[in-house]
Write a protein that holds these residues in place. Structure first.
Motif, short mmCIF file in Angstrom:
data_model
loop_
_atom_site.label_atom_id
_atom_site.label_comp_id
_atom_site.label_asym_id
_atom_site.label_seq_id
_atom_site.Cartn_x
_atom_site.Cartn_y
_atom_site.Cartn_z
N ARG A 1 59.76 42.63 68.36
CA ARG A 1 58.89 42.34 69.52
C ARG A 1 57.82 43.41 69.70
NH1 ARG A 1 64.21 41.16 72.38
NH2 ARG A 1 64.47 38.90 72.22
N LYS A 2 58.19 44.65 69.38
CA LYS A 2 57.25 45.75 69.55
C LYS A 2 56.31 45.93 68.37
CE LYS A 2 60.34 48.43 72.53
NZ LYS A 2 61.14 49.68 72.65
N GLY A 3 56.64 45.32 67.24
CA GLY A 3 55.88 45.52 66.01
C GLY A 3 56.62 46.46 65.09
N ILE A 4 56.61 46.15 63.81
CA ILE A 4 57.41 46.91 62.85
C ILE A 4 56.55 47.21 61.61
CG2 ILE A 4 58.34 44.84 61.70
CD1 ILE A 4 61.02 46.35 61.51
N VAL B 1 56.96 36.52 58.18
CA VAL B 1 58.22 36.30 58.89
C VAL B 1 59.39 36.76 58.03
CG1 VAL B 1 59.78 34.55 59.81
CG2 VAL B 1 57.34 34.43 60.34
N ARG B 2 59.38 36.40 56.77
CA ARG B 2 60.48 36.79 55.88
C ARG B 2 60.57 38.31 55.74
NH1 ARG B 2 62.26 32.18 53.26
NH2 ARG B 2 60.84 30.41 53.45
N LYS B 3 59.43 38.96 55.65
CA LYS B 3 59.43 40.41 55.55
C LYS B 3 59.93 41.06 56.85
CE LYS B 3 55.70 40.68 52.13
NZ LYS B 3 54.29 41.07 51.89
N MET B 4 59.57 40.46 57.98
CA MET B 4 59.99 41.01 59.27
C MET B 4 61.51 40.94 59.42
SD MET B 4 57.01 39.45 61.77
CE MET B 4 57.87 39.85 63.29
N THR B 5 62.10 39.77 59.16
CA THR B 5 63.55 39.65 59.35
C THR B 5 64.31 40.48 58.31
OG1 THR B 5 63.82 37.63 58.01
CG2 THR B 5 63.26 37.35 60.35
N ALA B 6 63.76 40.56 57.10
CA ALA B 6 64.42 41.39 56.08
C ALA B 6 64.38 42.86 56.47
CB ALA B 6 63.74 41.17 54.72
N ALA B 7 63.30 43.28 57.11
CA ALA B 7 63.15 44.69 57.47
C ALA B 7 64.19 45.15 58.48
CB ALA B 7 61.74 44.94 58.03
N ILE B 8 64.73 44.22 59.27
CA ILE B 8 65.77 44.61 60.22
C ILE B 8 67.16 44.18 59.74
CG2 ILE B 8 64.20 44.61 62.19
CD1 ILE B 8 65.48 41.88 63.02
N GLY B 9 67.24 43.70 58.48
CA GLY B 9 68.53 43.43 57.87
C GLY B 9 69.08 42.03 58.04
N PHE B 10 68.20 41.06 58.36
CA PHE B 10 68.65 39.69 58.55
C PHE B 10 67.76 38.75 57.73
CE2 PHE B 10 69.83 42.22 62.16
CZ PHE B 10 71.15 41.86 62.39
N PRO B 11 68.12 38.51 56.47
CA PRO B 11 67.25 37.72 55.59
C PRO B 11 67.03 36.30 56.12
CG PRO B 11 68.99 38.83 54.35
CD PRO B 11 69.33 39.00 55.79
N THR B 12 65.81 35.82 55.93
CA THR B 12 65.47 34.45 56.33
C THR B 12 66.03 33.46 55.31
OG1 THR B 12 63.47 35.02 57.56
CG2 THR B 12 63.56 32.82 56.59
#
Length: 205
Positions: free
Chosen positions: A95-98, A149-160
Motif C-alpha cells: 500500500r505504501k509502495g515497494i 503485480v506479480r513482482k509486487m506479490t513476489a517481493a513480499i513472499g506471496f507468488p501470484t
C-alpha cells in the motif's frame, strides 16, 4: 470532421498474446487476431500472456496516450490469487509502495477478498498444492509497469497464481468492466462508455 473511432472491450483469456501478430515465433501462439476480426485497432496498455481480463482496444491514438501513460494515473482493478495468506502488515508494504529492481511502486489500494470471486475456470487450471492455502486480493494500481503485480506479490513472499484485470476507471464515476463478457468474447462499448472515453481523449494533454 470528427473521426468515428472504434472502441472494443475484450476479455483476454489466459495464454493469449496481447498483440495481433506473432510472426517471429516458430510456434503458433494465440493472439488477439484469433478472437477479434477488426483491423487497425490496438490495445490500450497490455496484459501479460499468463494474465487474463479486460482489454480496451481502439484506433484513437490520443486516447491510447491518455490511458496508457503512467503520468495520468488512471486506476485499474485486479483480482489476484496468491499462494499462502498474507497478513495486513504484508499488504501494508504494498500500500505504501515497494522497491522493485530500480523503481518504487506507487501507493496501491489493496484488500483481501472475503469470498473467492466468481470467475470462469482458467484453462489450464492453476497448479494447486494441497498443503499450501491460497488467498484472493483486490489490487488497484495507477500504473502498469511490466509484470508489476506479480513482482509486487513476489517481493513480499506471496507468488501470484492467477491474475485477472476486472475494470478500468475512467473518472467521474465511469468505468469499463468485464461484466457480461466471458473469456474470448468482445463487444463494442455502449453509448455512455463511448462518451466517457471521448471526453478523456479530448483532455489528453
Amino acid at each position: 470532421m470528427t473521426r468515428n473511432y472504434q472502441y472494443i472491450l475484450f476479455y483476454k483469456p489466459y495464454n493469449v498474446l496481447c498483440q495481433f501478430t506473432d510472426e517471429a515465433n516458430p510456434q503458433k501462439r494465440l493472439t488477439l487476431k484469433d478472437f477479434i476480426p477488426i483491423p487497425e485497432i490496438y490495445s490500450v496498455g497490455r496484459l501479460d500472456q499468463d494474465s487474463e481480463g479486460l482489454l480496451l482496444l481502439t484506433n484513437n491514438g490520443q486516447l491510447q496516450h491518455r490511458l496508457g501513460h503512467r503520468k495520468f494515473a488512471h486506476p485499474r482493478t485486479y483480482w489476484v490469487q496468491v499462494e499462502r495468506i498474507p497478513e495486513e502488515s504484508d499488504l501494508e508494504r504494498l500500500r505504501k509502495g515497494i522497491i522493485i529492481q530500480d523503481y518504487k511502486t506507487r501507493p496501491a489500494i489493496i484488500k483481501k477478498l472475503s469470498l473467492d470471486p466468481i470467475l470462469p475456470p482458467r484453462d489450464p487450471p492453476i497448479r494447486y498444492r494441497k498443503s499450501v492455502p491460497t488467498c484472493w486480493l483486490e489490487i488497484i494500481l495507477t500504473e502498469g509497469r511490466n509484470r508489476q503485480v506479480r513482482k509486487m506479490t513476489a517481493a513480499i513472499g506471496f507468488p501470484t497464481l492467477r491474475l485477472v484485470r476486472v475494470s478500468i476507471n475512467l473518472g467521474k464515476k465511469n468505468q469499463l468492466s468485464l461484466v457480461g463478457l466471458n473469456p474470448g468474447e468482445w463487444r463494442e462499448v455502449t453509448t455512455l462508455e463511448r462518451k466517457a472515453l471521448e471526453e478523456l481523449s479530448i483532455f489528453c494533454h
